[in-house]
Design a protein around this motif. Sequence first.
Motif, PDB file in Angstrom:
ATOM      1  N   ALA A  99       0.859  -1.192   0.000  1.00 35.03           N
ATOM      2  CA  ALA A  99       0.000   0.000   0.000  1.00 35.03           C
ATOM      3  C   ALA A  99       0.887   1.231   0.000  1.00 35.03           C
ATOM      4  O   ALA A  99       2.024   1.200   0.464  1.00 35.03           O
ATOM      5  CB  ALA A  99      -0.915   0.013   1.218  1.00 35.03           C
ATOM      6  N   CYS A 101       0.678   5.632   0.665  1.00 35.95           N
ATOM      7  CA  CYS A 101      -0.061   6.819   1.085  1.00 35.95           C
ATOM      8  C   CYS A 101       0.624   8.039   0.475  1.00 35.95           C
ATOM      9  O   CYS A 101       1.791   8.319   0.783  1.00 35.95           O
ATOM     10  CB  CYS A 101      -0.057   6.949   2.604  1.00 35.95           C
ATOM     11  N   TYR A 108      -0.797   6.993   7.249  1.00 35.17           N
ATOM     12  CA  TYR A 108       0.336   6.073   7.386  1.00 35.17           C
ATOM     13  C   TYR A 108       0.551   5.716   8.859  1.00 35.17           C
ATOM     14  O   TYR A 108       0.719   4.539   9.211  1.00 35.17           O
ATOM     15  CB  TYR A 108       1.600   6.696   6.802  1.00 35.17           C
ATOM     16  N   VAL A 120       3.716  -0.669   3.828  1.00 31.15           N
ATOM     17  CA  VAL A 120       3.106   0.581   3.373  1.00 31.15           C
ATOM     18  C   VAL A 120       4.180   1.644   3.230  1.00 31.15           C
ATOM     19  O   VAL A 120       5.066   1.771   4.073  1.00 31.15           O
ATOM     20  CB  VAL A 120       1.997   1.052   4.343  1.00 31.15           C
ATOM     21  N   ASP A 135      10.412   3.485   4.877  1.00 30.91           N
ATOM     22  CA  ASP A 135       8.998   3.633   4.494  1.00 30.91           C
ATOM     23  C   ASP A 135       8.718   5.007   3.892  1.00 30.91           C
ATOM     24  O   ASP A 135       7.644   5.228   3.326  1.00 30.91           O
ATOM     25  CB  ASP A 135       8.083   3.436   5.704  1.00 30.91           C
TER      26      ASP A 135
END
Length: 242
Positions: A99, A101, A108, A120, A135
């Motif tokens: 995923a 964001c 997040y 993510v 991330d």
Amino acid sequence: MEEEQVKPQNDTAFTEDDDDPPTLSSHALAALKEFLQQQQPQPITDQTSQTDGEGSETGEKVALVAEDWRLSQFWYDPLTAETVANEVLALLTNPSSLAVCIACPTLYAYIKKIDPSVNVQLLEYDKRFEQYGSDFTFYDYNKPEDLPGQFKHAFQVVVADPPYLSQECLEKVAQAISFLAIPGKSYLLLLTGDVQKDKAAELLGLHSCGFRPQHSSKLGNEFRLFTNYDPGMRLGGWELEK
């Protein structure tokens, strides 16, 4: 929002004695200190979690950096962040699914709070979020495809919250979404103003949901959540066209 500017006050902000250096009145000095404090990096704040996605209270806190209005930052309230975070987690069909964001760090933070193991990425302009390590990826909406090559068509779930309510901004964010999404297979979620409803449908084939995102700062613009899939009973479902 417009930047605040410190102006001399009517109660003689500066002295007129030629022999002494100019001095600020106590009122003007307080205003100056407040302005300068707003220009400094703000500490991490806590936002109390209210539900666990199923209606029960958790009382846990999620650490967030302070909003920077110069970057058009307005964090979601806990209910909004948790609702969308749980939707993202429900859409990730297996542990290897990814995923991303786009410009929504609140989301997040809540996703990782609910499930620290989820894969993510956060694409964000504000480098304070480099604290999230690998991330975090720097993202400038003006350069929608200036992203790592391995991100191309790699994400099963793509969530975006364009920083500005302009057609030009949405168009460029849509380019980034198309770069990141798996053609014909990704779930797309867009959080933006109601004024972008027609453009969201035109650019990305999105429909508005009944759920109304809210911000901690209580913005005046009505915000909506749009998706490219029918969420059924979740997110208030797709709204019927009038």
